[in-house]
Scaffold this motif. Structure first.
Motif, PDB file in Angstrom:
ATOM      1  N   ARG A  52       8.256  -6.418  11.365  1.00 53.95           N
ATOM      2  CA  ARG A  52       9.126  -6.829  10.269  1.00 53.95           C
ATOM      3  C   ARG A  52       8.908  -5.867   9.114  1.00 53.95           C
ATOM      4  NH1 ARG A  52       8.273 -12.685   8.582  1.00 53.95           N
ATOM      5  NH2 ARG A  52      10.346 -12.442   7.725  1.00 53.95           N
ATOM      6  N   ALA A  53       9.889  -5.775   8.226  1.00 53.52           N
ATOM      7  CA  ALA A  53       9.775  -4.900   7.058  1.00 53.52           C
ATOM      8  C   ALA A  53       8.844  -5.553   6.039  1.00 53.52           C
ATOM      9  CB  ALA A  53      11.149  -4.659   6.447  1.00 53.52           C
ATOM     10  N   LYS A  54       7.829  -4.803   5.632  1.00 58.06           N
ATOM     11  CA  LYS A  54       6.882  -5.280   4.620  1.00 58.06           C
ATOM     12  C   LYS A  54       7.258  -4.620   3.296  1.00 58.06           C
ATOM     13  CE  LYS A  54       1.989  -5.300   3.386  1.00 58.06           C
ATOM     14  NZ  LYS A  54       0.647  -4.823   3.772  1.00 58.06           N
ATOM     15  N   VAL A  55       7.659  -5.430   2.329  1.00 58.94           N
ATOM     16  CA  VAL A  55       8.095  -4.937   1.021  1.00 58.94           C
ATOM     17  C   VAL A  55       6.990  -5.223   0.008  1.00 58.94           C
ATOM     18  CG1 VAL A  55       9.828  -5.153  -0.802  1.00 58.94           C
ATOM     19  CG2 VAL A  55      10.521  -5.305   1.591  1.00 58.94           C
ATOM     20  N   THR A  56       6.510  -4.152  -0.627  1.00 60.34           N
ATOM     21  CA  THR A  56       5.486  -4.275  -1.655  1.00 60.34           C
ATOM     22  C   THR A  56       6.168  -4.199  -3.016  1.00 60.34           C
ATOM     23  OG1 THR A  56       3.915  -3.152  -0.219  1.00 60.34           O
ATOM     24  CG2 THR A  56       3.328  -3.312  -2.546  1.00 60.34           C
ATOM     25  N   MET A  57       5.913  -5.188  -3.876  1.00 61.35           N
ATOM     26  CA  MET A  57       6.559  -5.251  -5.184  1.00 61.35           C
ATOM     27  C   MET A  57       5.514  -5.249  -6.294  1.00 61.35           C
ATOM     28  SD  MET A  57       9.411  -8.140  -4.278  1.00 61.35           S
ATOM     29  CE  MET A  57       8.324  -9.083  -3.218  1.00 61.35           C
ATOM     30  N   ASN A  58       5.811  -4.551  -7.372  1.00 60.86           N
ATOM     31  CA  ASN A  58       4.983  -4.551  -8.575  1.00 60.86           C
ATOM     32  C   ASN A  58       5.740  -5.356  -9.626  1.00 60.86           C
ATOM     33  OD1 ASN A  58       3.113  -4.027 -10.566  1.00 60.86           O
ATOM     34  ND2 ASN A  58       3.846  -1.957 -10.960  1.00 60.86           N
ATOM     35  N   LEU A  59       5.170  -6.483 -10.036  1.00 60.09           N
ATOM     36  CA  LEU A  59       5.849  -7.397 -10.952  1.00 60.09           C
ATOM     37  C   LEU A  59       5.084  -7.507 -12.263  1.00 60.09           C
ATOM     38  CD1 LEU A  59       6.591 -10.276  -8.417  1.00 60.09           C
ATOM     39  CD2 LEU A  59       8.019  -8.312  -8.957  1.00 60.09           C
ATOM     40  N   ASP A  60       5.760  -8.070 -13.247  1.00 56.19           N
ATOM     41  CA  ASP A  60       5.143  -8.345 -14.543  1.00 56.19           C
ATOM     42  C   ASP A  60       3.947  -9.267 -14.332  1.00 56.19           C
ATOM     43  OD1 ASP A  60       4.484  -9.265 -17.094  1.00 56.19           O
ATOM     44  OD2 ASP A  60       6.570  -9.366 -17.743  1.00 56.19           O
ATOM     45  N   ARG A  61       2.783  -8.875 -14.839  1.00 55.67           N
ATOM     46  CA  ARG A  61       1.545  -9.629 -14.590  1.00 55.67           C
ATOM     47  C   ARG A  61       1.544 -11.011 -15.246  1.00 55.67           C
ATOM     48  NH1 ARG A  61       0.103  -5.225 -17.224  1.00 55.67           N
ATOM     49  NH2 ARG A  61      -0.212  -5.302 -19.447  1.00 55.67           N
ATOM     50  N   LYS A  63      15.278  -8.280 -14.950  1.00 59.23           N
ATOM     51  CA  LYS A  63      14.386  -7.393 -14.203  1.00 59.23           C
ATOM     52  C   LYS A  63      12.940  -7.687 -14.571  1.00 59.23           C
ATOM     53  CE  LYS A  63      13.727  -2.561 -13.016  1.00 59.23           C
ATOM     54  NZ  LYS A  63      14.175  -1.191 -13.204  1.00 59.23           N
ATOM     55  N   VAL A  64      12.150  -8.018 -13.547  1.00 62.01           N
ATOM     56  CA  VAL A  64      10.743  -8.355 -13.761  1.00 62.01           C
ATOM     57  C   VAL A  64       9.804  -7.435 -12.985  1.00 62.01           C
ATOM     58  CG1 VAL A  64      11.201 -10.771 -14.308  1.00 62.01           C
ATOM     59  CG2 VAL A  64      10.789 -10.086 -11.929  1.00 62.01           C
ATOM     60  N   GLY A  65      10.357  -6.453 -12.298  1.00 66.41           N
ATOM     61  CA  GLY A  65       9.521  -5.550 -11.525  1.00 66.41           C
ATOM     62  C   GLY A  65      10.356  -4.623 -10.681  1.00 66.41           C
ATOM     63  N   GLN A  66       9.674  -3.960  -9.741  1.00 65.62           N
ATOM     64  CA  GLN A  66      10.378  -3.042  -8.849  1.00 65.62           C
ATOM     65  C   GLN A  66       9.680  -3.009  -7.497  1.00 65.62           C
ATOM     66  OE1 GLN A  66      10.391   0.897 -10.389  1.00 65.62           O
ATOM     67  NE2 GLN A  66       8.260   1.297  -9.957  1.00 65.62           N
ATOM     68  N   VAL A  67      10.446  -2.561  -6.498  1.00 63.46           N
ATOM     69  CA  VAL A  67       9.907  -2.366  -5.162  1.00 63.46           C
ATOM     70  C   VAL A  67       9.083  -1.084  -5.181  1.00 63.46           C
ATOM     71  CG1 VAL A  67      10.480  -1.910  -2.757  1.00 63.46           C
ATOM     72  CG2 VAL A  67      11.815  -3.581  -4.066  1.00 63.46           C
ATOM     73  N   VAL A  68       7.844  -1.168  -4.730  1.00 63.59           N
ATOM     74  CA  VAL A  68       6.958  -0.007  -4.720  1.00 63.59           C
ATOM     75  C   VAL A  68       7.035   0.719  -3.382  1.00 63.59           C
ATOM     76  CG1 VAL A  68       4.557   0.744  -4.893  1.00 63.59           C
ATOM     77  CG2 VAL A  68       5.394  -1.091  -6.360  1.00 63.59           C
ATOM     78  N   GLU A  69       7.035  -0.054  -2.301  1.00 63.71           N
ATOM     79  CA  GLU A  69       6.974   0.551  -0.970  1.00 63.71           C
ATOM     80  C   GLU A  69       7.616  -0.379   0.054  1.00 63.71           C
ATOM     81  OE1 GLU A  69       3.520   2.414   1.957  1.00 63.71           O
ATOM     82  OE2 GLU A  69       2.948   0.989   0.400  1.00 63.71           O
ATOM     83  N   ILE A  70       8.236   0.227   1.066  1.00 68.01           N
ATOM     84  CA  ILE A  70       8.782  -0.524   2.188  1.00 68.01           C
ATOM     85  C   ILE A  70       8.225   0.111   3.452  1.00 68.01           C
ATOM     86  CG2 ILE A  70      10.854  -1.249   3.422  1.00 68.01           C
ATOM     87  CD1 ILE A  70      12.373  -0.883   0.778  1.00 68.01           C
ATOM     88  N   GLY A  71       7.588  -0.693   4.265  1.00 67.46           N
ATOM     89  CA  GLY A  71       7.015  -0.190   5.508  1.00 67.46           C
ATOM     90  C   GLY A  71       7.229  -1.182   6.627  1.00 67.46           C
ATOM     91  N   GLY A 113       1.428  -4.824 -12.881  1.00 65.42           N
ATOM     92  CA  GLY A 113       0.075  -5.306 -12.681  1.00 65.42           C
ATOM     93  C   GLY A 113      -0.064  -6.410 -11.650  1.00 65.42           C
ATOM     94  N   LEU A 114       1.028  -7.051 -11.237  1.00 68.73           N
ATOM     95  CA  LEU A 114       0.983  -8.098 -10.225  1.00 68.73           C
ATOM     96  C   LEU A 114       1.618  -7.551  -8.954  1.00 68.73           C
ATOM     97  CD1 LEU A 114       0.486 -11.071  -9.355  1.00 68.73           C
ATOM     98  CD2 LEU A 114       2.748 -11.600 -10.285  1.00 68.73           C
ATOM     99  N   THR A 115       0.822  -7.385  -7.910  1.00 69.98           N
ATOM    100  CA  THR A 115       1.323  -6.894  -6.630  1.00 69.98           C
ATOM    101  C   THR A 115       1.554  -8.069  -5.707  1.00 69.98           C
ATOM    102  OG1 THR A 115       0.125  -4.816  -6.877  1.00 69.98           O
ATOM    103  CG2 THR A 115       0.839  -5.394  -4.665  1.00 69.98           C
ATOM    104  N   VAL A 116       2.776  -8.150  -5.170  1.00 72.41           N
ATOM    105  CA  VAL A 116       3.166  -9.239  -4.273  1.00 72.41           C
ATOM    106  C   VAL A 116       3.872  -8.620  -3.069  1.00 72.41           C
ATOM    107  CG1 VAL A 116       4.559 -11.328  -4.069  1.00 72.41           C
ATOM    108  CG2 VAL A 116       3.402 -10.848  -6.198  1.00 72.41           C
ATOM    109  N   TYR A 117       3.679  -9.225  -1.900  1.00 73.50           N
ATOM    110  CA  TYR A 117       4.296  -8.740  -0.668  1.00 73.50           C
ATOM    111  C   TYR A 117       5.305  -9.759  -0.161  1.00 73.50           C
ATOM    112  CZ  TYR A 117       0.163  -5.800  -0.854  1.00 73.50           C
ATOM    113  OH  TYR A 117      -0.812  -4.938  -1.269  1.00 73.50           O
TER     114      TYR A 117
END
Length: 154
Positions: free
Chosen positions: A79-88, A64-72, A39-43
């Motif tokens: 630069r590599a933009k890493v999108t993470m979904n973390l515990d809200r 473990k508090v989350g996972q990587v959702v996307e790398i672009g 529920g918490l999206t952080v870049y």
């Protein structure tokens, strides 16, 4: 049922149990997906992600508090933009830092976060500005070789 038929039935059951156990272990050890609340999206932006992939774990202090959702690739600065979904329920501070590190002997990559201690909290959709890119072993070896071999004259 004959004795031979009963034996074949028991062997078949053991084979099915064995295959089921292998399937369970492959999903369990394969690090499927983050099953937490999310529920918490952080870049975070990195110069080098070095083999980090989507669904890689995000940890704080080894938990473990989350996972990587996307790398672009960010089109502005490449630069590599890493999108993470973390515990809200997390409250990452503005001075939080993220690092791409290697986990265990097999060399799986993950994102390790130091939550920081500032007063302001990173909001949902915010960015972790302090990052440390992955260390690429081949690049380190190349620098070491050139530093020893570069000064030698013939």
């Amino acid at each position: 049922m004959t004795r031979s038929g009963l034996r074949d039935l028991v062997v078949g059951i053991f084979v099915l149990l064995g295959l089921g156990s292998i399937a369970y272990l492959s999903f369990r050890l394969g690090g499927s997906s983050y099953a937490g609340p999310g529920g918490l999206t952080v870049y975070a932006y990195f110069d080098e992600v070095g083999g980090l992939s989507a669904r890689a774990p995000v940890v704080i202090s080894g938990v473990k508090v989350g996972q990587v959702v996307e790398i672009g690739l960010d089109p502005g600065d490449y630069r590599a933009k890493v999108t993470m979904n973390l515990d809200r329920s997390l409250e990452l501070r503005e001075d939080a830092s993220a690092s791409v590190v290697t986990q265990g002997v097999l060399g799986d990559k993950l994102v390790a976060i130091d939550p920081g201690g500032a007063d302001e909290v990173i909001p949902n959709g915010g960015t972790i500005s302090l990052t440390q890119s992955a260390v690429i072993l081949e690049q380190l070896i190349g620098k070491l070789v050139t530093s020893f071999g570069g000064g030698a004259e013939k």
